[in-house]
Design a protein around this motif. Structure first.
Motif, mmCIF file in Angstrom:
data_model
loop_
_atom_site.group_PDB
_atom_site.id
_atom_site.type_symbol
_atom_site.label_atom_id
_atom_site.label_comp_id
_atom_site.label_asym_id
_atom_site.label_seq_id
_atom_site.Cartn_x
_atom_site.Cartn_y
_atom_site.Cartn_z
ATOM 1 N N LYS A 47 0.857 -1.180 0.000
ATOM 2 C CA LYS A 47 0.000 0.000 0.000
ATOM 3 C C LYS A 47 0.898 1.236 0.000
ATOM 4 C CE LYS A 47 -3.696 -0.258 2.466
ATOM 5 N NZ LYS A 47 -4.653 -0.270 3.617
ATOM 6 N N LEU A 48 0.717 2.086 -1.012
ATOM 7 C CA LEU A 48 1.561 3.259 -1.183
ATOM 8 C C LEU A 48 0.805 4.518 -0.792
ATOM 9 C CD1 LEU A 48 4.142 4.646 -2.201
ATOM 10 C CD2 LEU A 48 3.140 4.623 -4.506
ATOM 11 N N HIS A 49 1.274 5.167 0.266
ATOM 12 C CA HIS A 49 0.727 6.449 0.699
ATOM 13 C C HIS A 49 1.575 7.529 0.038
ATOM 14 C CE1 HIS A 49 -1.625 4.579 4.042
ATOM 15 N NE2 HIS A 49 -0.662 3.666 3.927
ATOM 16 N N ASN A 50 0.951 8.319 -0.843
ATOM 17 C CA ASN A 50 1.742 9.276 -1.614
ATOM 18 C C ASN A 50 0.877 10.416 -2.128
ATOM 19 O OD1 ASN A 50 1.998 8.165 -5.039
ATOM 20 N ND2 ASN A 50 0.385 7.634 -3.618
ATOM 21 N N TYR A 51 1.546 11.386 -2.738
ATOM 22 C CA TYR A 51 0.893 12.565 -3.296
ATOM 23 C C TYR A 51 1.311 12.677 -4.748
ATOM 24 C CZ TYR A 51 -0.221 17.556 -3.933
ATOM 25 O OH TYR A 51 -0.711 18.756 -4.387
ATOM 26 N N PHE A 52 0.376 12.982 -5.620
ATOM 27 C CA PHE A 52 0.638 12.886 -7.059
ATOM 28 C C PHE A 52 1.804 13.757 -7.518
ATOM 29 C CE2 PHE A 52 -1.919 16.699 -6.985
ATOM 30 C CZ PHE A 52 -1.624 17.405 -8.140
ATOM 31 N N ARG A 53 1.966 14.938 -6.924
ATOM 32 C CA ARG A 53 2.966 15.887 -7.406
ATOM 33 C C ARG A 53 4.270 15.834 -6.613
ATOM 34 N NH1 ARG A 53 0.115 21.356 -8.307
ATOM 35 N NH2 ARG A 53 0.571 21.638 -6.080
ATOM 36 N N SER A 54 4.329 15.022 -5.591
ATOM 37 C CA SER A 54 5.539 14.879 -4.793
ATOM 38 C C SER A 54 6.628 14.188 -5.606
ATOM 39 C CB SER A 54 5.226 14.076 -3.526
ATOM 40 O OG SER A 54 6.355 13.400 -3.041
ATOM 41 N N GLY A 55 7.822 14.812 -5.670
ATOM 42 C CA GLY A 55 8.916 14.202 -6.415
ATOM 43 C C GLY A 55 9.365 12.884 -5.821
ATOM 44 N N THR A 56 9.360 12.778 -4.487
ATOM 45 C CA THR A 56 9.768 11.530 -3.845
ATOM 46 C C THR A 56 8.749 10.428 -4.101
ATOM 47 O OG1 THR A 56 8.784 12.378 -1.802
ATOM 48 C CG2 THR A 56 11.171 12.591 -2.052
ATOM 49 N N PRO A 78 6.055 9.109 11.516
ATOM 50 C CA PRO A 78 6.231 10.200 12.481
ATOM 51 C C PRO A 78 6.846 11.458 11.877
ATOM 52 C CG PRO A 78 6.989 8.118 13.396
ATOM 53 C CD PRO A 78 6.723 7.870 11.949
ATOM 54 N N GLN A 79 7.521 11.315 10.740
ATOM 55 C CA GLN A 79 8.111 12.478 10.096
ATOM 56 C C GLN A 79 7.072 13.288 9.315
ATOM 57 O OE1 GLN A 79 11.405 11.622 7.472
ATOM 58 N NE2 GLN A 79 12.369 13.597 7.876
ATOM 59 N N ALA A 80 5.910 12.683 9.084
ATOM 60 C CA ALA A 80 4.802 13.344 8.380
ATOM 61 C C ALA A 80 5.198 13.773 6.963
ATOM 62 C CB ALA A 80 4.278 14.533 9.178
ATOM 63 N N LEU A 81 5.905 12.888 6.277
ATOM 64 C CA LEU A 81 6.287 13.135 4.901
ATOM 65 C C LEU A 81 5.854 11.957 4.034
ATOM 66 C CD1 LEU A 81 9.962 14.426 5.427
ATOM 67 C CD2 LEU A 81 7.939 15.817 4.956
ATOM 68 N N VAL A 82 5.615 12.242 2.756
ATOM 69 C CA VAL A 82 5.362 11.172 1.789
ATOM 70 C C VAL A 82 6.654 10.912 1.015
ATOM 71 C CG1 VAL A 82 2.900 11.608 1.552
ATOM 72 C CG2 VAL A 82 4.496 12.871 0.107
ATOM 73 N N PRO A 83 6.771 9.660 0.506
ATOM 74 C CA PRO A 83 5.845 8.547 0.564
ATOM 75 C C PRO A 83 6.081 7.672 1.796
ATOM 76 C CG PRO A 83 7.678 7.958 -0.839
ATOM 77 C CD PRO A 83 7.939 9.372 -0.373
ATOM 78 N N ALA A 84 5.090 6.816 2.038
ATOM 79 C CA ALA A 84 5.236 5.724 2.995
ATOM 80 C C ALA A 84 4.682 4.475 2.325
ATOM 81 C CB ALA A 84 4.483 6.021 4.286
ATOM 82 N N LEU A 85 5.386 3.370 2.486
ATOM 83 C CA LEU A 85 4.977 2.126 1.840
ATOM 84 C C LEU A 85 4.732 1.063 2.891
ATOM 85 C CD1 LEU A 85 4.652 0.674 -0.985
ATOM 86 C CD2 LEU A 85 6.991 -0.170 -0.617
ATOM 87 N N GLU A 86 3.513 0.553 2.910
ATOM 88 C CA GLU A 86 3.195 -0.583 3.775
ATOM 89 C C GLU A 86 3.518 -1.861 3.009
ATOM 90 O OE1 GLU A 86 -0.372 -0.475 6.335
ATOM 91 O OE2 GLU A 86 -0.922 1.317 5.178
ATOM 92 N N ALA A 87 4.407 -2.664 3.561
ATOM 93 C CA ALA A 87 4.846 -3.884 2.886
ATOM 94 C C ALA A 87 5.400 -4.865 3.906
ATOM 95 C CB ALA A 87 5.908 -3.570 1.842
ATOM 96 N N ASP A 88 5.107 -6.130 3.703
ATOM 97 C CA ASP A 88 5.627 -7.187 4.580
ATOM 98 C C ASP A 88 5.360 -6.898 6.049
ATOM 99 O OD1 ASP A 88 6.503 -8.413 2.305
ATOM 100 O OD2 ASP A 88 8.638 -8.182 2.693
ATOM 101 N N GLY A 89 4.186 -6.331 6.322
ATOM 102 C CA GLY A 89 3.789 -6.074 7.702
ATOM 103 C C GLY A 89 4.485 -4.908 8.366
ATOM 104 N N ARG A 90 5.205 -4.101 7.584
ATOM 105 C CA ARG A 90 5.921 -2.945 8.123
ATOM 106 C C ARG A 90 5.550 -1.698 7.339
ATOM 107 N NH1 ARG A 90 10.722 -4.349 10.819
ATOM 108 N NH2 ARG A 90 10.869 -2.108 11.277
ATOM 109 N N VAL A 91 5.864 -0.542 7.895
ATOM 110 C CA VAL A 91 5.728 0.718 7.176
ATOM 111 C C VAL A 91 7.134 1.237 6.897
ATOM 112 C CG1 VAL A 91 4.860 3.072 7.211
ATOM 113 C CG2 VAL A 91 3.520 1.243 8.275
ATOM 114 N N LEU A 92 7.447 1.372 5.622
ATOM 115 C CA LEU A 92 8.754 1.870 5.203
ATOM 116 C C LEU A 92 8.626 3.346 4.835
ATOM 117 C CD1 LEU A 92 9.755 -1.088 2.860
ATOM 118 C CD2 LEU A 92 10.207 -0.842 5.305
#
Length: 212
Positions: A2-11, A48-62
């Motif tokens: 699951k990818l938490h992201n923003y369309f215009r964010s370069g990262t 906790p850094q409140a930045l995108v992206p964050a990736l939920e994978a293998d039971g963890r948040v990266l």
């Protein structure tokens, strides 16, 4: 995934490209930076850094796109985003780092918001600020591309690598800040070559569900 992201964010953009090049699918979760959704408690619980992206994978948040892309390269090594030769890997990583360490952080939304709020920077000043750091980094990348006589259509060789994953979103951002790309023909050519690939087209900001 699951990818938490923003369309215009370069990262976010670079991570979408990496996922696509690896042939991986991730559920798209939009985090609207315009409405400060990233600052809300629900998202801070993920990152906790409140930045995108964050990736939920293998039971963890990266978090942190460089760390996530490195994890992807280790977890899903084929097709590779880095060449096999150690010196070549260092070269590709250096190209990526010029964007990731020296350009993008100074063009980041929170930096620009600070300039607007506390230093009364208008659009012209913001564009000049961004153009300064983009130009410095692109001058170096252009010189490195020119010096590599074995280079194909991409930043390194004949296939996209980590360097292209980082460069293309910065080119997109440069257009938004009204930077004239004409002085970097090799970068423009790399961007054009990448735009022919479905992995890059699908990752483009305009093609995301929260674009607009």
């Amino acid at each position: 995934m699951k990818l938490h992201n923003y369309f215009r964010s370069g990262t976010s953009h670079r991570l979408r490209i990496a996922l696509n090049l690896k042939g991986l699918e991730a559920d798209y979760v939009a985090v609207d930076l315009r409405n400060e959704h990233h600052l809300q408690a629900e998202f801070r619980a993920l990152n906790p850094q409140a930045l995108v992206p964050a990736l939920e994978a293998d039971g963890r948040v990266l978090i942190q796109s460089p760390a996530i892309i490195e994890w992807l390269e280790e977890r899903f090594p084929s097709p590779p985003l880095l060449p096999a030769d150690p010196l070549a890997r260092a070269h590709v990583r250096a190209l990526a780092a010029i964007v990731g360490c020296d350009i993008h952080p100074l063009n980041n939304k929170r930096v620009l918001d600070k300039l607007r709020k506390d230093f009364a920077a208008d659009t012209a000043v913001i564009n000049e600020w961004c153009g300064t750091w983009i130009s410095a980094g692109f001058d170096a990348i252009e010189a490195m591309l020119a010096a590599d006589k074995r280079r194909g259509d991409f930043c390194f060789g004949d296939k996209p690598t980590l360097a292209d994953v980082y460069l293309v979103p910065q080119v997109e951002s440069s257009r938004r800040f009204k930077v004239d790309l004409g002085r970097w023909p090799l970068i423009a050519a790399v961007d054009a070559a990448c735009s022919q690939l479905e992995a890059f087209r699908r990752a483009a900001p305009a093609n995301q569900p929260d674009a607009g």
